[in-house]
Write a protein that holds these residues in place. Sequence first.
Motif, short mmCIF file in Angstrom:
data_model
loop_
_atom_site.label_atom_id
_atom_site.label_comp_id
_atom_site.label_asym_id
_atom_site.label_seq_id
_atom_site.Cartn_x
_atom_site.Cartn_y
_atom_site.Cartn_z
N THR A 18 0.83 -1.21 0.00
CA THR A 18 0.00 0.00 0.00
C THR A 18 0.86 1.25 0.00
O THR A 18 1.94 1.28 0.58
N THR A 19 0.37 2.26 -0.66
CA THR A 19 1.09 3.53 -0.77
C THR A 19 0.36 4.65 -0.04
O THR A 19 0.67 5.81 -0.22
N ILE A 20 -0.58 4.28 0.81
CA ILE A 20 -1.35 5.25 1.60
C ILE A 20 -0.58 5.53 2.88
O ILE A 20 -0.18 4.60 3.60
N GLY A 21 -0.38 6.78 3.21
CA GLY A 21 0.35 7.15 4.43
C GLY A 21 -0.30 6.58 5.67
O GLY A 21 -1.51 6.41 5.74
N GLY A 22 0.54 6.26 6.66
CA GLY A 22 0.06 5.72 7.92
C GLY A 22 0.80 4.48 8.36
O GLY A 22 0.55 3.96 9.44
N GLY A 23 1.74 4.02 7.55
CA GLY A 23 2.57 2.87 7.92
C GLY A 23 4.00 3.34 8.11
O GLY A 23 4.56 3.99 7.22
#
Length: 153
Positions: free
Chosen positions: A100-105
Motif C-alpha cells: 500500500t502507498t497510503i500514508g500511515g505505515g
Amino acid sequence: MAPTTTVQTLTLEAAQAAVAACEAKARSIGVPMNIAVVDHATHLLHFARMDGAKITSISIAIDKAFTAAGHRIGTHKYKEAVWPGGAAFGIWNSNGNRFTTIGGGLPVVGSNGAILGAIGCSTGTPAQDQEVSQAGIDAVQKLLKGDGPKSKL
C-alpha cells in the motif's frame, strides 16, 4: 561465514506499548483507529480496533504495517512515485495486492538501523494515520533507549 544469523525483532510487549500509545494519540485527536503492529518479517504481532474505527480499514492498517516493515520505509514515501509515469506506478499490485502507498505505515528502526517491525494505522486521513503511527514509534523508541518500563525487545 556463519550458517545462521540472529535478527532483532519487536516483542509482543513492545507491540502492546506501541498500540497503547497509538490509542492515546487517536483519542487525543478524536479519530478512532485500527492499529496493527508487525515484526521484522511482516508477521502480525498485535492488532487493535478502537470503538468506532472503520471496519473497511482493518486490512488497510495491517497492510500499511506489512508494507512499512517489508519495504523498510514509511508508506507515505510513495506519494509522488505511484502516479502514472512514476517510478513505482503499479507497485500496489505486488505482494498479493498487499503493498500500500497510503500514508500511515511506519517502520520501527533499531539503533543499528535494522528494521525491528512496523506500525500501521487506518481510519483517518493519511496524515492522521501517520501521526498516530508515529506515537507508537515514539513509545517503542523510548523502550529501546531504556526510558520506558523495562522490556525485552
